[in-house]
Design an enzyme around this catalytic site. Structure first.
Site, short mmCIF file in Angstrom:
data_model
loop_
_atom_site.label_atom_id
_atom_site.label_comp_id
_atom_site.label_asym_id
_atom_site.label_seq_id
_atom_site.Cartn_x
_atom_site.Cartn_y
_atom_site.Cartn_z
CG ASP A 163 4.47 -9.05 64.80
OD1 ASP A 163 5.06 -8.02 65.15
OD2 ASP A 163 3.28 -9.28 65.07
CD GLU A 417 1.59 -14.92 58.20
OE1 GLU A 417 2.40 -13.98 58.21
OE2 GLU A 417 0.41 -14.80 58.57
CE1 TYR A 472 -4.09 -11.52 62.71
CE2 TYR A 472 -2.89 -12.55 60.91
CZ TYR A 472 -3.13 -12.39 62.27
OH TYR A 472 -2.42 -13.13 63.18
CE1 TYR A 476 -1.73 -5.70 60.83
CE2 TYR A 476 -2.02 -8.07 60.71
CZ TYR A 476 -1.45 -6.96 61.31
OH TYR A 476 -0.62 -7.11 62.39
CD GLU A 508 -0.59 -16.13 62.79
OE1 GLU A 508 -0.75 -14.93 62.49
OE2 GLU A 508 0.53 -16.68 62.84
C1 BDP Z 1 1.09 -12.87 61.11
C2 BDP Z 1 2.24 -13.59 61.76
C3 BDP Z 1 2.32 -13.37 63.26
C4 BDP Z 1 2.05 -11.92 63.57
C5 BDP Z 1 0.65 -11.59 63.12
C6 BDP Z 1 0.24 -10.14 63.46
O1 BDP Z 1 2.21 -14.97 61.48
O2 BDP Z 1 3.59 -13.77 63.73
O3 BDP Z 1 2.27 -11.59 64.91
O4 BDP Z 1 0.57 -11.73 61.73
O5 BDP Z 1 0.44 -9.27 62.62
O6 BDP Z 1 1.56 -12.33 59.93
O7 BDP Z 1 -0.23 -9.89 64.56
#
Ligand code: BDP
Length: 596
Positions: A163, A417, A472, A476, A508
């Site tokens: 991404d 990931e 997330y 998400y 993250e």
């Molecule tokens: C994760 C990835 C990261 C993406 C992020 C996103 O590690 O590189 O930019 O999600 O969706 O899957 O913002």
């Protein structure tokens, strides 16, 4: 692998500046031997820079294949008798380099340096032409993987499983440098602490061009006072009343390594900054200097308007200033090794780094779901296979070889990931963990675990020292429903804590945020929602003892490929792409400064 430095026996010259540049639209250059003459139809290009956004031309931005770089330089006359090395700090993603008509090196992997001894081709006082063909192509056998597809519109398109925009070119400095004919080829240091006494174990690799050469080392403190010395290519220095390298205080000693001839004269001299500290995982604690460390910071990107992934000191110093302004103490080099200047800076400023390979996107489920790639198995003869694994092994080797001596690096991240739920994944990763530990037994290892790979299905985590989670919830998953997100997040962390008893580090979490979009209720994409989402994660982290850190995704907005889930790139930054704070930056500053 040692960085080029100026010492009493060595010189270096940066070849940064404007080079000649040609896009090889039809892939003719290698057959037509473009390195043998001035590049046809060349335009000027700055080095370092990604070439993609420089020319306001979609054909350049979206080009798939080779581009050519060329420069001419005069080899200093004073370099007579020296060994002369040509070094590229990075060429993304692969390159072949010629000096005049002779091929001198080829390299794969877009974020680690490579070099060649060109003494026989670079006559001091004369001019040499340096030509590099750089390819941005990613395949099933590269790290990161990708695949090139033919579009219905009759073009080639690089399918990426990542991404972020597939910036390419010469992103870092190109050097010409010298060493004596007999020289210090490599140095490895390992540091230890015993109360107020520090230890530096060193190992010097020498390339001797005949004759006896002996090694002597002197360790000096920051005021240049010698504190320990030894002779021999390997040994241990003991430092009484040691001053530690620690988070927030990047205290560095200087290890002066000298190669001496039989008569005692200096043959070669090299200086290495050394931070004395320990790193260790114990139970659910991540210990730096035997004290529990809590990571506060970000996943970042090397990314800026126009320049793309070029290393630039302006942005580097500014980003570190913003980290300090926030009260952050660390970051991850998501999703590739950053420029060495960045690690040097982190060493000096006591910023802790998780150093990641470029292995992002080894996950077909994610690639198909998010990036619209053709469905395919992650691991198979035709996709990620033994050849990819070998490239991955090389990527780990090159990362450790380059960064092993940086005190700021406390953890190697082997991948971001990856698919981590099948026996094939375990078979792929287990040998890589063995290799990483063989190369460096002094640092813990981890990988960033993808959402959905929960402890009941994950098959990799027992091979690693820390649990690194990219999660997330509230974005998400449970979009717009932070109450449900909080329940789901806490349930998952509790399950991880029970399953492994290892430190849990959030590598993250976050949500896209349009700067300037405000709302009285926390609606997705508003600045208020980002603030609330992060606060929700932090409430949960504060309730679970095994959580040892919070790295928000992302430090700043960044460029991505085009797609329906991205509006001018990824907007999960706490800062905009030009480093303006969103409301979340101020909220974080209150949390992180209060905790410091
Ligand atoms: C994760 C990835 C990261 C993406 C992020 C996103 O590690 O590189 O930019 O999600 O969706 O899957 O913002």
């Amino acid at each position: 692998m040692l960085r080029p430095r100026e010492t009493s026996t060595r010189d270096r010259r940066s070849l940064d500046g404007l080079w000649r540049f040609a896009v090889d639209a039809d892939g003719r250059g290698r057959d037509e031997r473009w390195w043998t003459a001035p590049l046809p139809d060349a335009r000027e290009i700055p080095v370092p820079a990604s070439y993609n956004d420089i020319f306001a031309d979609a054909d350049v931005r979206d080009h798939v294949g080779d581009v050519w770089y060329q420069t001419s330089t005069r080899v200093p006359a004073g370099w007579r008798g020296e060994r002369i090395v040509l070094r590229f700090d990075a060429a993304t993603h692969s390159a072949v380099v010629w000096v005049d008509g002779t091929e001198v090196m080829a390299h794969e992997g877009g974020y680690t340096p490579f070099e060649a001894d060109i003494t026989g081709l670079a006559e001091p006082g004369t001019e040499v032409r340096i030509t590099a063909v750089v390819s941005n192509v990613l395949t099933w056998h590269t790290i990161p993987p990708g695949s090139v597809v033919e579009t219905a519109g009759g073009r080639r398109r690089q399918q990426v499983f990542q991404d972020f925009f597939n910036y390419a070119g010469l992103h870092r400095t190109v050097w010409l440098y010298t060493t004596p004919r007999s020289y210090v080829a490599d140095i490895t240091v390992l540091t230890d602490l015993d109360g107020s006494t520090g230890a530096v174990r060193y190992d010097v690799e020498v390339e001797a061009d005949g004759g006896d050469a002996g090694v002597s080392v002197v360790l000096r403190d920051a005021e240049a006072r010698p504190v320990a010395q030894a002779t021999g290519a390997a040994g241990e220095l003991t430092i009484a009343d040691v001053r530690r390298w620690q988070p927030g205080e990047g205290y560095l000693y200087d290890l002066a390594v000298e190669l001496r001839a039989g008569d005692g004269s200096t043959v070669d001299a090299y200086s290495l900054p050394v931070g004395i500290r320990t790193v260790r995982v114990e139970g659910t604690r991540f210990l730096i200097n035997e004290e529990p460390f809590y990571f506060r910071g970000f996943g970042k990107h090397e990314d800026a308007a126009v320049r793309g992934k070029a290393h630039e000191n302006v942005l580097m110093v500014h980003d570190f200033t913003l980290l300090e302004w926030l009260g952050a103490n660390s970051f991850r080099t998501s999703h590739y090794p950053y420029a060495e200047e960045v690690l040097d800076h982190a060493d000096r400023h006591g910023i802790v780094v998780i150093d990641e390979t470029a292995a992002v996107g080894i996950n077909s489920g994610l690639a198909a779901g998010v990036f619209g790639a053709e469905p395919h198995p992650t691991f198979s003869d035709d996709t990620v296979n033994a050849v990819t694994q070998e490239a991955h092994r090389r990527a780990i080797r090159e990362l450790v070889a380059r960064d092993k001596n940086h005190p700021c690096v406390v953890l190697w991240s082997i991948a971001n990931e990856p698919e981590s739920v099948t026996p094939e994944s375990r078979a792929y990763f287990e040998p890589l963990t063995v290799e990483a530990r063989r190369l460096d037994a002094s640092r813990p290892i981890g990988f960033a675990n993808v959402m959905g790979s929960t402890p009941d299905v994950d098959v990799l985590t027992d091979l690693f020292d820390v649990v690194m989670l990219n999660r997330y919830y509230g974005w998400y998953a449970n979009p717009g429903d932070l109450a449900s997100a909080e329940v789901a997040l806490e349930a998952e962390i509790t399950a991880w804590a029970a399953a492994h008893g290892k430190p849990i580090l959030f590598t993250e979490y976050g949500g896209d945020t349009l700067p300037g979009l405000h709302d009285v209720v926390p609606n997705m994409w508003s600045e208020e929602y980002q603030v609330e989402l992060l606060a929700m994660f932090h409430r949960v982290f504060d309730r679970v003892d095994a959580v040892v850190g919070e790295h928000i995704w992302n430090f700043a907005d960044f460029a991505t490929a085009q797609g329906v889930i991205r509006v001018d790139g990824n907007k999960k930054g706490v800062f905009t792409r030009d480093r303006r704070p969103k409301a979340a930056a101020h909220a974080l500053r209150r949390r992180w400064r209060a905790g410091s």
